[in-house]
Design an enzyme around this catalytic site. Structure first.
Site, PDB file in Angstrom:
ATOM      1  CG  ASP A  11      45.600  47.935  45.298  1.00  0.00           C
ATOM      2  OD1 ASP A  11      45.418  47.725  44.078  1.00  0.00           O
ATOM      3  OD2 ASP A  11      46.238  48.921  45.716  1.00  0.00           O
ATOM      4  CB  SER A  12      49.453  46.442  43.354  1.00  0.00           C
ATOM      5  OG  SER A  12      48.889  47.715  43.140  1.00  0.00           O
ATOM      6  CB  CYS A  74      44.817  45.595  42.003  1.00  0.00           C
ATOM      7  SG  CYS A  74      46.136  46.055  40.892  1.00  0.00           S
ATOM      8  CD  GLU A 156      51.386  55.106  46.285  1.00  0.00           C
ATOM      9  OE1 GLU A 156      52.495  55.045  46.825  1.00  0.00           O
ATOM     10  OE2 GLU A 156      50.805  54.119  45.790  1.00  0.00           O
ATOM     11  CB  CYS A 188      44.282  53.433  37.860  1.00  0.00           C
ATOM     12  SG  CYS A 188      45.712  53.287  38.951  1.00  0.00           S
ATOM     13  CG  HIS A 190      46.993  55.172  43.070  1.00  0.00           C
ATOM     14  ND1 HIS A 190      46.984  53.806  42.902  1.00  0.00           N
ATOM     15  CD2 HIS A 190      47.938  55.447  44.003  1.00  0.00           C
ATOM     16  CE1 HIS A 190      47.898  53.277  43.700  1.00  0.00           C
ATOM     17  NE2 HIS A 190      48.484  54.244  44.376  1.00  0.00           N
TER      18      HIS A 190
HETATM   19  N1  DGL Z   1      46.483  49.276  41.902  1.00  0.00           N
HETATM   20  C1  DGL Z   1      46.951  49.495  40.551  1.00  0.00           C
HETATM   21  C2  DGL Z   1      45.751  49.545  39.604  1.00  0.00           C
HETATM   22  O1  DGL Z   1      44.633  49.848  39.992  1.00  0.00           O
HETATM   23  C3  DGL Z   1      47.770  50.766  40.435  1.00  0.00           C
HETATM   24  C4  DGL Z   1      49.144  50.668  41.065  1.00  0.00           C
HETATM   25  C5  DGL Z   1      50.029  49.631  40.402  1.00  0.00           C
HETATM   26  O2  DGL Z   1      50.478  49.833  39.273  1.00  0.00           O
HETATM   27  O3  DGL Z   1      50.214  48.588  41.020  1.00  0.00           O
HETATM   28  O4  DGL Z   1      45.900  49.260  38.454  1.00  0.00           O
END
Ligand code: DGL
Length: 288
Positions: A11-12, A74, A156, A188, A190
């Site tokens: 993931d990012s 991600c 977060e 997403c 989060h």
């Molecule tokens: N993990 C990213 C997503 O699911 C969200 C956070 C980011 O913008 O990197 O798109």
């Protein structure tokens, strides 16, 4: 041999832990290796070329550790970079967009012209990847997409019931409420953390689709189809973040551990900071 290898997840940053949790719950007999690219987060505001490059570097790093399949947790990387990753990695790769889109169609299949909403990062929305995935599964569904970038920092921060979060949700989701979706995809990593706020804002009758949970279901099927499920039963009770799972981050391991506690109620027992640059993976321990 291959079957006893772990499943790679990237993931990012920390958000992909919601996907890790879904996979862990569904596949207690598997081990996981997770990479959070915390040095380069967020991906959701970046261009296609940049997200592709980061995603390929992350995938090559995980592949170099020895994994049996790769899950791109991600949503933004899944939306933008799956073809590039598949071109570069000789492994089965699962993203979260296809499973999330298909689940939304499956759960609204009794409705003649279902309305499906998608909320995601700006880059995911702009890519139309969810729209395309839903279209492939249904030609009658109407789709409305909405970017909700502030949901990422709010999740977060752990602001899951603050009045500020409700007012931001009301602003982002006003058009969605008017669209009156039958199902709403949490597109997403989060957003499952803000599930209650989102549900109360759009109304209790809207079905929320967690792409991570839908992905875990499809990954289970993929492991069976490819005969890749771990045949050696893991003894004892599996716990989230136990020492069978290994976590890597590209920066700020301490913050990752703190937010992990917020998201999962526990911190990784094995957490290392490393660098993944330029095709050759430079694995370097950093100070936590
Ligand atoms: N993990 C990213 C997503 O699911 C969200 C956070 C980011 O913008 O990197 O798109």
């Amino acid at each position: 041999m291959m079957r006893s290898l772990p499943i790679g997840i990237f993931d990012s940053g920390v958000g992909g832990l919601t996907v890790y949790r879904a996979l862990h719950d569904r596949l207690p007999n598997e081990r996981f290796v997770y990479l959070g690219d915390t040095a380069r987060v967020p991906y959701g505001t970046k261009s296609l070329a940049t997200v592709e490059r980061y995603a390929v570097e992350n995938s090559e790093f995980l592949a170099s550790l020895g994994i049996k399949i790769l899950v791109v947790a991600c949503n933004t990387a899944s939306a933008l970079a799956l073809p590039k990753i598949r071109e570069r990695i000789g492994l089965d790769v699962a993203g979260v967009i296809g499973p999330g889109g298909r689940k939304a169609v499956e759960l609204t299949q009794d409705i003649p012209k279902p309305r499906i909403g998608v909320i995601a990062t700006e880059a995911t929305v702009a890519s139309n990847a969810y729209f395309d995935a839903i279209r492939r599964a249904s030609d009658s569904a109407e789709v409305l997409q909405q970017g909700c970038p502030l949901f990422v920092p709010l999740a977060e921060e752990g602001w899951t019931s603050e009045p500020e979060t409700f007012s931001i949700a009301a602003k982002y989701l006003a058009g969605m409420k008017e669209f009156a979706p039958d199902a709403l995809v949490l597109g997403c990593t989060h957003y499952p953390i803000l599930r209650d706020v989102i549900q109360q804002t759009v109304g209790e009758n809207v079905r929320l689709i967690d792409s991570g949970a839908a992905t875990a279901e499809e990954v289970e099927k993929l492991l069976t189809e490819k005969d890749l499920a771990n045949p050696n039963l893991i003894e004892g009770e599996r716990k989230l973040c136990d020492d069978l799972d290994h976590f890597y981050v590209t920066d700020a391991a301490e913050r990752f551990a703190r937010v992990a506690e917020r998201f999962l109620g526990t911190q990784p027992s094995k957490l290392e900071a490393i660098e993944v640059y330029g095709g050759d993976q430079v694995r370097q321990k950093r100070d936590r």
